[in-house]
Design a protein around this motif. Structure first.
Motif, short mmCIF file in Angstrom:
data_model
loop_
_atom_site.label_atom_id
_atom_site.label_comp_id
_atom_site.label_asym_id
_atom_site.label_seq_id
_atom_site.Cartn_x
_atom_site.Cartn_y
_atom_site.Cartn_z
N GLN A 153 -4.62 21.44 -18.13
CA GLN A 153 -5.84 20.65 -17.93
C GLN A 153 -6.54 21.07 -16.64
OE1 GLN A 153 -7.09 18.26 -20.18
NE2 GLN A 153 -8.86 18.65 -18.89
N PRO A 175 -10.60 14.45 -18.26
CA PRO A 175 -9.69 15.23 -19.13
C PRO A 175 -9.67 14.74 -20.57
CG PRO A 175 -8.44 13.72 -17.74
CD PRO A 175 -9.86 13.63 -17.29
N ARG A 192 5.70 17.94 -23.45
CA ARG A 192 4.92 16.80 -22.94
C ARG A 192 5.82 15.58 -22.85
NH1 ARG A 192 -0.86 14.25 -24.40
NH2 ARG A 192 -1.34 16.05 -23.10
N SER A 222 -0.94 13.21 -28.74
CA SER A 222 -1.96 14.08 -28.15
C SER A 222 -3.01 14.41 -29.18
CB SER A 222 -1.28 15.36 -27.68
OG SER A 222 -2.18 16.43 -27.65
N VAL A 223 -4.24 14.57 -28.76
CA VAL A 223 -5.28 15.19 -29.59
C VAL A 223 -5.47 16.62 -29.12
CG1 VAL A 223 -7.75 15.20 -30.17
CG2 VAL A 223 -6.46 13.07 -30.22
N ARG A 224 -5.99 16.78 -27.88
CA ARG A 224 -6.37 18.09 -27.37
C ARG A 224 -5.18 19.05 -27.24
NH1 ARG A 224 -9.79 14.50 -26.44
NH2 ARG A 224 -7.94 13.28 -26.07
N THR A 225 -4.10 18.58 -26.65
CA THR A 225 -3.02 19.51 -26.29
C THR A 225 -2.35 20.10 -27.53
OG1 THR A 225 -2.72 18.27 -24.27
CG2 THR A 225 -0.92 19.74 -24.91
N HIS A 272 -0.37 18.38 -14.85
CA HIS A 272 -0.95 18.80 -16.14
C HIS A 272 -1.69 20.12 -15.89
CE1 HIS A 272 -2.41 18.64 -20.11
NE2 HIS A 272 -3.01 17.47 -20.14
#
Ligand code: CP
Length: 346
Positions: A154, A301, A115, A60-63, A151
């Motif tokens: 998101q 997203p 996740r 993941s980047v964002r989460t 999600h």
């Protein structure tokens, strides 16, 4: 020790559809407050001395980054965990059961984010089932950080972005959810979550995809029912152009086909090869001209598969809100954590 919100304290968030509409509004209102007053909000210490576990089966980047920042900004700590650092029982190996892991983790932390996506399971639905099993055994909230079906963080970030750009009342605003061809073979989670929450907020929904790319029929039935309750339109089409007409919002994203699992494995390469056969399913400037006033919002997203799902011109254009929505992840997650795990500080 007084919780910030007595009703939401301890509540799991697996899918926004499980939460009352008023509670979703509570998250969005608090997220707006936290965005406006990022480091000085009265709840800025609501996780003081407390730990949130982030358990990632997938990258993941964002989460990861937004949850870690969220915990810091609430005065707490987010600990990164992955299965290889634990000793969990699997279908093929001996190890610790989810019951034992969840009960022990509940004695350390105030919440667990999980996740698990398409390639870490052998059939659709298994990721979501794993979260529900953790939720069953854990004494602390389980937050879905993206599973194979939903999600929720998101979806809330998407709606926060749409309300800021289109006005708080989204009823009868027209959403085009359109399949994009691509080389990443995505799960259904972000798309299904957005369809569910957009229809809860009364948006008219057009779902467009090539024949053979049906989503989960139970989720689509729930979206249809949300639209019916809100007097909103719901339609499904199989044309890559038609749905753009007068859309207020275009969400173009690749998703896997229902045939993605073969012999208990996610057939990523097969899905990519199949998806790349539909180059006309790209969101480009010509199609966006058909949207309302030629100014429909582009939403995604992320990560974006540029050149496949969408052109650079649209993704980086003036009507794209992809970075704003990515930022909103931080604010909605702070609100979720404060409401479900946070304590009023004296
Ligand atoms: N949208 C989203 O969840 O991004 P990451 O996969 O980078 O966390």
């Amino acid at each position: 020790m007084e919780p910030i919100d007595k009703n939401l304290f301890g509540k799991d968030l697996i899918c926004t559809q499980d939460w009352a509409f008023e509670d979703l509004l509570k998250v969005l209102d608090l997220a707006e407050e936290m965005k406006a007053n990022r480091f000085e909000h009265p709840y800025s210490n609501s996780l003081r001395n407390r730990t949130f576990f982030m358990f990632f089966y997938n990258p993941s980047v964002r989460t990861r980054q937004s949850f870690e920042c969220a915990a810091t900004e609430l005065g707490g700590h987010a600990q990164f965990l992955e299965p290889k650092a634990m000793r969990l029982k699997t279908a093929t190996t001996a190890g610790e059961t989810i019951e034992d892991a969840a009960k022990v983790m509940s004695r350390y932390a105030v919440g667990i984010g999980i996740r698990i996506l398409e390639d870490k399971i052998s059939a659709y639905g298994e990721g979501d089932a794993l979260l529900k099993e953790y939720a069953y055994w854990a004494d602390i909230p389980i937050v879905n950080m993206a599973d194979d079906k939903f999600h929720p963080c998101q979806g809330l970030a998407d709606i926060m972005g749409l309300r800021r750009n289109l006005g708080k009342d989204l009823r009868k605003k027209r959403l085009l959810m359109v399949w994009g061809h691509g080389a990443l073979a995505r799960s259904w989670c972000s798309v299904q979550e957005n369809l569910l929450i957009s229809s809860r907020f009364g948006m008219d929904v057009t779902l467009a995809y090539p024949e053979g790319y049906d989503l989960d029929p139970e989720v689509i039935e729930a979206v249809r029912e949300n639209c019916r309750k809100n007097n909103a339109d719901f339609s499904t089409i199989h044309d890559p152009y038609e749905g753009y007409q007068d859309a207020d919002v275009v969400y173009c994203r690749n998703w896997m086909s229902p045939q993605a699992y073969r012999n208990g494995e996610f057939d990523k390469q097969g899905e990519i090869e199949k998806a790349l056969k539909y180059p006309e399913w790209i969101c480009d400037a010509q199609k966006m001209k058909l949207t309302r006033g030629g100014k429909g919002l582009f939403i995604h997203p992320m990560p974006v598969d540029r050149g496949h799902e969408v052109t650079d011109e649209v993704a980086s254009g003036p009507n794209s809100i992809i970075y704003e929505v990515a930022e909103n992840r931080l604010h909605v997650q702070k609100a979720i954590m404060a409401l479900t795990m946070g304590i009023r500080q004296k």
